[in-house]
Design a protein around this motif. Sequence first.
Motif, PDB file in Angstrom:
ATOM      1  N   ILE A  33       0.849  -1.189   0.000  1.00 19.58           N
ATOM      2  CA  ILE A  33       0.000   0.000   0.000  1.00 19.58           C
ATOM      3  C   ILE A  33       0.889   1.245   0.000  1.00 19.58           C
ATOM      4  CG2 ILE A  33      -1.927  -1.118   1.200  1.00 19.58           C
ATOM      5  CD1 ILE A  33      -1.136   0.554   3.684  1.00 19.58           C
ATOM      6  N   ALA A  34       0.341   2.340  -0.479  1.00 17.81           N
ATOM      7  CA  ALA A  34       1.069   3.618  -0.503  1.00 17.81           C
ATOM      8  C   ALA A  34       0.261   4.664   0.250  1.00 17.81           C
ATOM      9  CB  ALA A  34       1.303   4.067  -1.942  1.00 17.81           C
ATOM     10  N   ALA A  35       0.955   5.610   0.849  1.00 16.99           N
ATOM     11  CA  ALA A  35       0.285   6.700   1.570  1.00 16.99           C
ATOM     12  C   ALA A  35       1.279   7.835   1.768  1.00 16.99           C
ATOM     13  CB  ALA A  35      -0.244   6.213   2.919  1.00 16.99           C
ATOM     14  N   THR A  36       0.763   9.017   2.058  1.00 18.93           N
ATOM     15  CA  THR A  36       1.646  10.139   2.366  1.00 18.93           C
ATOM     16  C   THR A  36       2.318   9.886   3.714  1.00 18.93           C
ATOM     17  OG1 THR A  36      -0.075  11.370   3.525  1.00 18.93           O
ATOM     18  CG2 THR A  36       0.127  11.738   1.137  1.00 18.93           C
ATOM     19  N   GLU A  37       3.390  10.617   4.006  1.00 12.38           N
ATOM     20  CA  GLU A  37       4.121  10.411   5.259  1.00 12.38           C
ATOM     21  C   GLU A  37       3.233  10.654   6.479  1.00 12.38           C
ATOM     22  OE1 GLU A  37       7.732  12.619   5.377  1.00 12.38           O
ATOM     23  OE2 GLU A  37       8.646  11.551   3.686  1.00 12.38           O
ATOM     24  N   LYS A  38       2.374  11.654   6.390  1.00 13.54           N
ATOM     25  CA  LYS A  38       1.477  11.965   7.516  1.00 13.54           C
ATOM     26  C   LYS A  38       0.497  10.822   7.762  1.00 13.54           C
ATOM     27  CE  LYS A  38      -1.803  15.488   9.131  1.00 13.54           C
ATOM     28  NZ  LYS A  38      -2.500  16.754   8.778  1.00 13.54           N
ATOM     29  N   THR A  39      -0.068  10.287   6.686  1.00  7.74           N
ATOM     30  CA  THR A  39      -1.002   9.170   6.829  1.00  7.74           C
ATOM     31  C   THR A  39      -0.282   7.934   7.349  1.00  7.74           C
ATOM     32  OG1 THR A  39      -2.400  10.022   5.046  1.00  7.74           O
ATOM     33  CG2 THR A  39      -2.664   7.704   5.623  1.00  7.74           C
ATOM     34  N   TRP A  40       0.941   7.689   6.850  1.00  9.30           N
ATOM     35  CA  TRP A  40       1.735   6.549   7.318  1.00  9.30           C
ATOM     36  C   TRP A  40       1.972   6.631   8.821  1.00  9.30           C
ATOM     37  CZ3 TRP A  40       2.326   1.910   6.145  1.00  9.30           C
ATOM     38  CH2 TRP A  40       2.492   1.455   4.839  1.00  9.30           C
ATOM     39  N   ALA A  41       2.270   7.830   9.310  1.00 11.08           N
ATOM     40  CA  ALA A  41       2.530   7.998  10.745  1.00 11.08           C
ATOM     41  C   ALA A  41       1.308   7.589  11.566  1.00 11.08           C
ATOM     42  CB  ALA A  41       2.904   9.452  11.040  1.00 11.08           C
ATOM     43  N   PHE A 177     -15.649   6.333  18.888  1.00 10.74           N
ATOM     44  CA  PHE A 177     -14.449   6.311  18.057  1.00 10.74           C
ATOM     45  C   PHE A 177     -13.408   7.251  18.665  1.00 10.74           C
ATOM     46  CE2 PHE A 177     -17.986   5.121  15.330  1.00 10.74           C
ATOM     47  CZ  PHE A 177     -17.501   3.936  14.787  1.00 10.74           C
ATOM     48  N   ASP A 178     -12.399   6.659  19.277  1.00  4.77           N
ATOM     49  CA  ASP A 178     -11.427   7.460  20.016  1.00  4.77           C
ATOM     50  C   ASP A 178     -10.152   7.743  19.219  1.00  4.77           C
ATOM     51  OD1 ASP A 178     -10.556   4.863  19.994  1.00  4.77           O
ATOM     52  OD2 ASP A 178     -10.551   4.592  22.173  1.00  4.77           O
ATOM     53  N   ASN A 179     -10.101   7.270  17.965  1.00  5.64           N
ATOM     54  CA  ASN A 179      -8.927   7.499  17.136  1.00  5.64           C
ATOM     55  C   ASN A 179      -9.337   7.623  15.679  1.00  5.64           C
ATOM     56  OD1 ASN A 179      -5.939   7.124  18.311  1.00  5.64           O
ATOM     57  ND2 ASN A 179      -7.389   6.025  19.620  1.00  5.64           N
ATOM     58  N   GLY A 180      -8.472   8.250  14.891  1.00  7.03           N
ATOM     59  CA  GLY A 180      -8.770   8.394  13.471  1.00  7.03           C
ATOM     60  C   GLY A 180      -7.507   8.390  12.634  1.00  7.03           C
ATOM     61  N   ILE A 181      -7.648   7.921  11.402  1.00  9.55           N
ATOM     62  CA  ILE A 181      -6.570   7.984  10.416  1.00  9.55           C
ATOM     63  C   ILE A 181      -7.074   8.844   9.265  1.00  9.55           C
ATOM     64  CG2 ILE A 181      -5.212   6.668   8.733  1.00  9.55           C
ATOM     65  CD1 ILE A 181      -5.452   4.251  10.629  1.00  9.55           C
ATOM     66  N   ILE A 182      -6.425   9.965   9.030  1.00 12.79           N
ATOM     67  CA  ILE A 182      -6.822  10.848   7.930  1.00 12.79           C
ATOM     68  C   ILE A 182      -6.022  10.452   6.691  1.00 12.79           C
ATOM     69  CG2 ILE A 182      -6.888  13.218   7.089  1.00 12.79           C
ATOM     70  CD1 ILE A 182      -7.209  14.126  10.003  1.00 12.79           C
ATOM     71  N   VAL A 183      -6.741  10.052   5.650  1.00 11.68           N
ATOM     72  CA  VAL A 183      -6.094   9.599   4.416  1.00 11.68           C
ATOM     73  C   VAL A 183      -5.978  10.786   3.465  1.00 11.68           C
ATOM     74  CG1 VAL A 183      -6.122   7.927   2.535  1.00 11.68           C
ATOM     75  CG2 VAL A 183      -7.168   7.344   4.746  1.00 11.68           C
ATOM     76  N   THR A 191       2.600   8.836  -4.868  1.00  9.66           N
ATOM     77  CA  THR A 191       2.152   8.433  -6.200  1.00  9.66           C
ATOM     78  C   THR A 191       3.184   7.522  -6.853  1.00  9.66           C
ATOM     79  OG1 THR A 191       0.836  10.440  -6.541  1.00  9.66           O
ATOM     80  CG2 THR A 191       1.531   9.254  -8.520  1.00  9.66           C
ATOM     81  N   GLU A 192       4.468   7.903  -6.721  1.00  8.23           N
ATOM     82  CA  GLU A 192       5.528   7.071  -7.302  1.00  8.23           C
ATOM     83  C   GLU A 192       5.582   5.704  -6.625  1.00  8.23           C
ATOM     84  OE1 GLU A 192      10.376   7.029  -7.952  1.00  8.23           O
ATOM     85  OE2 GLU A 192       9.319   8.956  -7.774  1.00  8.23           O
ATOM     86  N   LYS A 193       5.427   5.684  -5.293  1.00  2.00           N
ATOM     87  CA  LYS A 193       5.445   4.402  -4.585  1.00  2.00           C
ATOM     88  C   LYS A 193       4.267   3.535  -5.019  1.00  2.00           C
ATOM     89  CE  LYS A 193       5.408   2.100  -0.118  1.00  2.00           C
ATOM     90  NZ  LYS A 193       5.292   2.198   1.355  1.00  2.00           N
TER      91      LYS A 193
END
Length: 267
Positions: A33-41, A177-183, A191-193
Amino acid sequence: DFAKTYLLPIFEFLKLFKPAIQPTHNTRNFDNIAATEKTWAEIKRISDQFLNRKKYRDTKAKRPRGVLIIGKKESGRRTIAMAIAGEMKAHFLCISAHELEATSESRPKLNDLFTAARKTENAVIFIEHIKVLLDHPAIYHDLGYKIESLRDENPDQNILVMCSVECWGEFINDRYFDNGIIVDLPDAKSTEKALRIYVRGISIGNIEVPHATRLMSKLTYAQMEWVVNTAAIKAANHSVKAITNQDLQNAIIALEPPAPCRKSTSA
């Protein structure tokens, strides 16, 4: 009267033999899977609490049980949930909130979902389009009660409930829902990954990845995967063993919706 007397009891009896909810076949993990650094964190912050249970148990920390995955359609929300399940080596149980809307089957389906998860003791429950249930408070609060009950059960039980939604909106102060992941939408690096992931195992001919990355700069992850697969199908249809930049460009054009028809101004 005949139906109520004879047929209805038969239908109710047959429901006892209805197959339970089965885990979805899942081959995803963090390698595909690919994601931005912020989403990965955020992905790693949530998953670490289930992959490294001991260090959280030692500090008596309560792990999240209800997590929202927030992002636009086709942003890869379901794929992220599957990847987390894959890393956890957990069963992946998926259902649409539309299947839980207020009907006679809603509560039994919800019960089946959590029963299946508890049997495995290692599961990710993923509910798509959770916002739909806000219009059905009884079912929504029943779901919330089940999520909260997970916090009070066996701490060694690895069960996580993840739900997809397009924005925080009404969920900002939600106690379930006590947590969230913003995609986030893809940036150049993700995009390259993603492109490198989607072309694995495919002969790519004269494609230069940086150039192809620029071609796909405005696409979502789901759209990128569709473009690569469509290009591969087109190449196969022409008995060509490798896809080219032109194949990708043609697939991107095919992805764009046609322009609306104009009304004729002639009499």
